[in-house]
Design a protein around this motif. Structure first.
Motif, PDB file in Angstrom:
ATOM      1  N   UNK A 175       0.808  -1.224   0.000  1.00 44.35           N
ATOM      2  CA  UNK A 175       0.000   0.000   0.000  1.00 44.35           C
ATOM      3  C   UNK A 175       0.840   1.273   0.000  1.00 44.35           C
ATOM      4  N   UNK A 176       2.146   1.152   0.214  1.00 46.88           N
ATOM      5  CA  UNK A 176       2.992   2.331   0.401  1.00 46.88           C
ATOM      6  C   UNK A 176       2.876   3.337  -0.751  1.00 46.88           C
ATOM      7  N   UNK A 177       2.950   2.871  -1.981  1.00 46.45           N
ATOM      8  CA  UNK A 177       2.876   3.798  -3.119  1.00 46.45           C
ATOM      9  C   UNK A 177       1.540   4.529  -3.167  1.00 46.45           C
ATOM     10  N   UNK A 178       0.454   3.828  -2.865  1.00 46.52           N
ATOM     11  CA  UNK A 178      -0.865   4.455  -2.874  1.00 46.52           C
ATOM     12  C   UNK A 178      -0.989   5.496  -1.761  1.00 46.52           C
ATOM     13  N   UNK A 179      -0.486   5.163  -0.584  1.00 53.00           N
ATOM     14  CA  UNK A 179      -0.529   6.114   0.533  1.00 53.00           C
ATOM     15  C   UNK A 179       0.372   7.313   0.234  1.00 53.00           C
ATOM     16  N   UNK A 180       1.525   7.051  -0.344  1.00 52.31           N
ATOM     17  CA  UNK A 180       2.427   8.133  -0.745  1.00 52.31           C
ATOM     18  C   UNK A 180       1.730   9.062  -1.740  1.00 52.31           C
ATOM     19  N   UNK A 181       1.080   8.496  -2.728  1.00 50.87           N
ATOM     20  CA  UNK A 181       0.363   9.290  -3.733  1.00 50.87           C
ATOM     21  C   UNK A 181      -0.749  10.113  -3.097  1.00 50.87           C
ATOM     22  N   UNK A 182      -1.512   9.500  -2.214  1.00 50.96           N
ATOM     23  CA  UNK A 182      -2.583  10.229  -1.522  1.00 50.96           C
ATOM     24  C   UNK A 182      -2.023  11.387  -0.699  1.00 50.96           C
ATOM     25  N   UNK A 183      -0.958  11.132   0.040  1.00 52.23           N
ATOM     26  CA  UNK A 183      -0.355  12.191   0.858  1.00 52.23           C
ATOM     27  C   UNK A 183       0.157  13.331   0.004  1.00 52.23           C
ATOM     28  N   UNK A 184       0.831  13.002  -1.070  1.00 48.49           N
ATOM     29  CA  UNK A 184       1.384  14.039  -1.945  1.00 48.49           C
ATOM     30  C   UNK A 184       0.292  14.803  -2.695  1.00 48.49           C
ATOM     31  N   UNK A 185      -0.715  14.096  -3.193  1.00 51.93           N
ATOM     32  CA  UNK A 185      -1.761  14.733  -3.998  1.00 51.93           C
ATOM     33  C   UNK A 185      -2.825  15.437  -3.168  1.00 51.93           C
ATOM     34  N   UNK A 186      -3.259  14.824  -2.102  1.00 59.45           N
ATOM     35  CA  UNK A 186      -4.378  15.377  -1.331  1.00 59.45           C
ATOM     36  C   UNK A 186      -3.934  16.269  -0.176  1.00 59.45           C
ATOM     37  N   UNK A 187      -2.753  15.993   0.383  1.00 56.04           N
ATOM     38  CA  UNK A 187      -2.284  16.767   1.536  1.00 56.04           C
ATOM     39  C   UNK A 187      -1.118  17.688   1.184  1.00 56.04           C
ATOM     40  N   UNK A 188      -0.731  17.684  -0.080  1.00 53.12           N
ATOM     41  CA  UNK A 188       0.366  18.517  -0.573  1.00 53.12           C
ATOM     42  C   UNK A 188       1.686  18.211   0.126  1.00 53.12           C
ATOM     43  N   UNK A 189       1.898  16.941   0.479  1.00 51.46           N
ATOM     44  CA  UNK A 189       3.182  16.509   1.041  1.00 51.46           C
ATOM     45  C   UNK A 189       4.194  16.415  -0.098  1.00 51.46           C
ATOM     46  N   UNK A 190       5.433  16.371   0.248  1.00 48.93           N
ATOM     47  CA  UNK A 190       6.496  16.265  -0.767  1.00 48.93           C
ATOM     48  C   UNK A 190       7.416  15.097  -0.416  1.00 48.93           C
ATOM     49  N   UNK A 191       6.818  13.927  -0.213  1.00 48.44           N
ATOM     50  CA  UNK A 191       7.596  12.757   0.168  1.00 48.44           C
ATOM     51  C   UNK A 191       7.895  11.890  -1.049  1.00 48.44           C
ATOM     52  N   UNK A 192       8.880  11.015  -0.893  1.00 52.15           N
ATOM     53  CA  UNK A 192       9.186  10.060  -1.948  1.00 52.15           C
ATOM     54  C   UNK A 192       9.062   8.646  -1.372  1.00 52.15           C
ATOM     55  N   UNK A 193       9.234   7.651  -2.226  1.00 54.55           N
ATOM     56  CA  UNK A 193       9.049   6.270  -1.800  1.00 54.55           C
ATOM     57  C   UNK A 193      10.032   5.885  -0.697  1.00 54.55           C
ATOM     58  N   UNK A 194      11.250   6.393  -0.774  1.00 53.63           N
ATOM     59  CA  UNK A 194      12.241   6.097   0.267  1.00 53.63           C
ATOM     60  C   UNK A 194      11.789   6.653   1.612  1.00 53.63           C
ATOM     61  N   UNK A 195      11.206   7.857   1.620  1.00 48.62           N
ATOM     62  CA  UNK A 195      10.707   8.456   2.868  1.00 48.62           C
ATOM     63  C   UNK A 195       9.671   7.559   3.536  1.00 48.62           C
ATOM     64  N   UNK A 196       8.683   7.121   2.744  1.00 44.94           N
ATOM     65  CA  UNK A 196       7.588   6.349   3.321  1.00 44.94           C
ATOM     66  C   UNK A 196       8.064   4.962   3.748  1.00 44.94           C
ATOM     67  N   UNK A 197       8.930   4.352   2.960  1.00 49.29           N
ATOM     68  CA  UNK A 197       9.462   3.036   3.308  1.00 49.29           C
ATOM     69  C   UNK A 197      10.297   3.116   4.582  1.00 49.29           C
TER      70      UNK A 197
END
Length: 143
Positions: A12-34
């Motif tokens: 689920x990490x990529x989907x959660x990352x996408x949601x955070x970046x798109x909906x919450x205007x976060x600027x994280x990458x896959x390495x951050x979330x992992x």
């Protein structure tokens, strides 16, 4: 619409990352979330739950159980809540909030706090509608 809520899994990490970046205007990458989830995976104070529709992640809620002087059991801090923009206003955010509230109650926690960006007026209305008060300000300083 049959929404299922379960604890986050690595897939689920990529989907959660996408949601955070798109909906919450976060600027994280896959390495951050992992890195984050590897760090907290064995610490039961940290919980992230995802909302699924037909096995697709359409929302998530993240929290941390924090301790505080004077509150033996501490409080739950919601540190992230997002629902895909095209899936908003369909009750998914409500289900996620209710899920984390139920989880907190099962742990004996009697208080939940959250922060929401000043510009997110729709989110503020959502939280107020769910019974959350805005009795304080959150301050942030980049170091």
């Amino acid at each position: 619409m049959d929404i299922t809520i379960r604890e986050i899994e690595e897939k689920d990490y990529l989907d959660v990352l996408s949601l955070g970046n798109n909906e919450l205007d976060c600027k994280h990458n896959y390495e951050d979330i992992t890195t984050h989830y590897l760090r907290v995976k064995d610490d039961n104070r940290y919980k992230t739950f995802v909302a699924l529709l037909d096995d697709e992640v359409v929302g998530f809620i993240s929290s941390v159980w924090s301790y505080e002087i004077g509150r033996e059991l501490g409080f739950m801090h919601i540190v992230g809540l997002a629902v895909k923009s095209d899936m908003q206003n369909k009750g998914i955010g409500t289900k996620l909030i209710k899920h984390i509230e139920k989880y907190a109650k099962e742990k004996g926690i009697t208080s939940i706090i959250l922060n929401s960006g000043v510009q997110r007026t729709n989110a503020h209305a959502f939280y107020k509608n769910k019974g959350y008060d805005n009795r304080s300000w959150c301050f942030n300083k980049k170091l």
